[in-house]
Design a protein around this motif. Sequence first.
Motif, PDB file in Angstrom:
ATOM      1  N   ASP A  66      30.192   5.651  20.472  1.00  0.00           N
ATOM      2  CA  ASP A  66      28.950   5.483  19.723  1.00  0.00           C
ATOM      3  C   ASP A  66      28.211   4.233  20.201  1.00  0.00           C
ATOM      4  OD1 ASP A  66      26.937   5.857  17.836  1.00  0.00           O
ATOM      5  OD2 ASP A  66      28.023   4.796  16.247  1.00  0.00           O
ATOM      6  N   GLN A 112      24.540   0.382  10.106  1.00  0.00           N
ATOM      7  CA  GLN A 112      25.035   0.535   8.734  1.00  0.00           C
ATOM      8  C   GLN A 112      25.274  -0.828   8.076  1.00  0.00           C
ATOM      9  OE1 GLN A 112      28.613   2.909   8.561  1.00  0.00           O
ATOM     10  NE2 GLN A 112      29.075   2.313   6.463  1.00  0.00           N
ATOM     11  N   THR A 115      26.955   8.800  26.292  1.00  0.00           N
ATOM     12  CA  THR A 115      27.302   7.560  25.620  1.00  0.00           C
ATOM     13  C   THR A 115      28.030   6.671  26.630  1.00  0.00           C
ATOM     14  OG1 THR A 115      29.478   8.334  24.921  1.00  0.00           O
ATOM     15  CG2 THR A 115      27.599   8.824  23.458  1.00  0.00           C
ATOM     16  N   LYS A 139      21.007  11.230  19.102  1.00  0.00           N
ATOM     17  CA  LYS A 139      21.967  12.228  18.628  1.00  0.00           C
ATOM     18  C   LYS A 139      21.839  13.526  19.422  1.00  0.00           C
ATOM     19  CE  LYS A 139      23.454   9.404  15.562  1.00  0.00           C
ATOM     20  NZ  LYS A 139      24.726   8.714  15.805  1.00  0.00           N
ATOM     21  N   LYS A 187      13.735   1.726  19.888  1.00  0.00           N
ATOM     22  CA  LYS A 187      15.073   1.564  19.323  1.00  0.00           C
ATOM     23  C   LYS A 187      15.748   0.292  19.807  1.00  0.00           C
ATOM     24  CE  LYS A 187      15.688   6.387  18.163  1.00  0.00           C
ATOM     25  NZ  LYS A 187      16.353   7.680  18.416  1.00  0.00           N
ATOM     26  N   THR A 189      29.796  -0.542  17.059  1.00  0.00           N
ATOM     27  CA  THR A 189      29.079   0.603  17.606  1.00  0.00           C
ATOM     28  C   THR A 189      27.625   0.548  17.150  1.00  0.00           C
ATOM     29  OG1 THR A 189      29.535   2.026  15.699  1.00  0.00           O
ATOM     30  CG2 THR A 189      31.187   1.998  17.471  1.00  0.00           C
ATOM     31  N   ASP A 190      26.774   1.301  17.798  1.00  0.00           N
ATOM     32  CA  ASP A 190      25.369   1.345  17.391  1.00  0.00           C
ATOM     33  C   ASP A 190      25.244   1.737  15.918  1.00  0.00           C
ATOM     34  OD1 ASP A 190      25.145   1.018  20.117  1.00  0.00           O
ATOM     35  OD2 ASP A 190      23.704   2.640  20.407  1.00  0.00           O
ATOM     36  N   GLY A 191      25.967   2.787  15.549  1.00  0.00           N
ATOM     37  CA  GLY A 191      25.859   3.307  14.190  1.00  0.00           C
ATOM     38  C   GLY A 191      26.381   2.340  13.152  1.00  0.00           C
ATOM     39  N   TYR A 192      27.537   1.691  13.428  1.00  0.00           N
ATOM     40  CA  TYR A 192      28.122   0.789  12.441  1.00  0.00           C
ATOM     41  C   TYR A 192      27.308  -0.498  12.323  1.00  0.00           C
ATOM     42  CZ  TYR A 192      31.580  -1.760   9.709  1.00  0.00           C
ATOM     43  OH  TYR A 192      32.221  -2.475   8.719  1.00  0.00           O
ATOM     44  N   LEU A 196      20.930   5.119  19.904  1.00  0.00           N
ATOM     45  CA  LEU A 196      21.032   5.872  18.658  1.00  0.00           C
ATOM     46  C   LEU A 196      20.651   7.341  18.814  1.00  0.00           C
ATOM     47  CD1 LEU A 196      19.476   3.240  16.226  1.00  0.00           C
ATOM     48  CD2 LEU A 196      21.881   3.744  16.534  1.00  0.00           C
TER      49      LEU A 196
END
Length: 443
Positions: free
Chosen positions: A48, A436, A63, A57, A366, A430-433, A55
């Motif tokens: 990720d 978040q 990745t 999807k 982004k 990670t990008d997502g965490y 980011l």
Amino acid sequence: MNWIQLLSLKRHGDTQPRPRINQNETRLGFEVDYDRIIFSDSFRSLQDKTQVVPLSKTDFVHTRLTHSLEVSVVARSLGRNVGEKVLEKHSNLIEHGYKMNDFGAIVATAALAHDIGNPPFGHSGEKAIGEYFANNKGQKYKEHLTDKQWQDLIDFEGNANGFRILTQSKQGSIGGLRLSYATLGAFIKYPKESLPKKPTSNIADKKYGIFQSEVPYFNEIANELGLISTGKNGDIAYKRHPLAYLVEAADDICYTIIDFEDGINLGLIDEEFALEYLIKLVKDTIDIKKYHQLQYKKDRLSYLRALAIGTLINEAATIFLENEDAILKGEYPYSLLDKCKYEAQINDIIKISVEKIYRCREVVEKEIVGYSIISKLLDVFLNASNNKYNNTMSNYDKLIINLLPESLQLPKDNLYDRLITICGFVASLTDGYAFQLYKKINS
């Protein structure tokens, strides 16, 4: 430099030699290195992390994880091609038990880990960490650090962070992953400290690969491998491990060809326009009849991609072998693909990728978000860590500290160590965490 030393199986903490001829062929030490990286948390987090589009999807966009696996496959082929010829030239290696596949295993493993230290949001993540210190709230730390420590922060480097991840000791885990010194040597593309910055035009001086916190361990590895020291006036710098050239070439091949392919699949680059450039690379090997029988764009691209990668693998191996003597003497200042006969075609592809992919609106927008996220996370976690060390924590700081991994919740006594540790933590996200955490902190 000599191959016997360069192919050392020694690991951190060893008290006895590890002769190649005594190795168990079913569990070769260089292959153990590969396994340790594959099963590490840091490697898994690459699933990720951004390769091209932050980011994203979209199913077919790479990745850092898929990119690293592909670079490793290319590197293995490169290593084996080179290893076969090196063994023919240096028969004493065979007497010591070395085999062609050893070269492939070392280069494949180093390539597998080559992006393991990269922060979230691509290369803009590195810049965001650096700018936090150079132009943001982190400036207040400068007067308390040495010039080299400060340079580590304002020019934060994923390569150096990768070496730190692979070698950093933790309680109960001395020497990090305890990889063989041959693998670590091949991993270090830029075997120098952050200062002096770009002291020469040699490719090994383009960036740096060692934080101040890892200098002692790096020196131990360099001495064991017999790397040639180039540092002046007490500065730490060495000539490259020869196999680092192959790791670099594998990465160059993959991001040149596969990022280009992603751009086509994303619709950022017209297929007809792109095919013109790929065909220039494969004109000597393409089966035109087979190519025109492929009905779908993805199939045509896959065919050209495979041919292009194969062409560049052969070219990089040839250049390495032609210049092996100079490389062993530390007298080859270029990357392998810089001097290949396809240099013009490669540069054309990279130019288009920069214009159409890396600078496209989605990527830029982004990456801007990534700057805000990283700056905020650094500020919050650094303040909490320093306040804990100074016994001035607020209740908010206590909550923030609890978000850190247990191994990082006890702050280091040295300010530089605290700063580089928190930078490493943010880089590990990670990008997502990261996104978040940012939302939670800002909610």
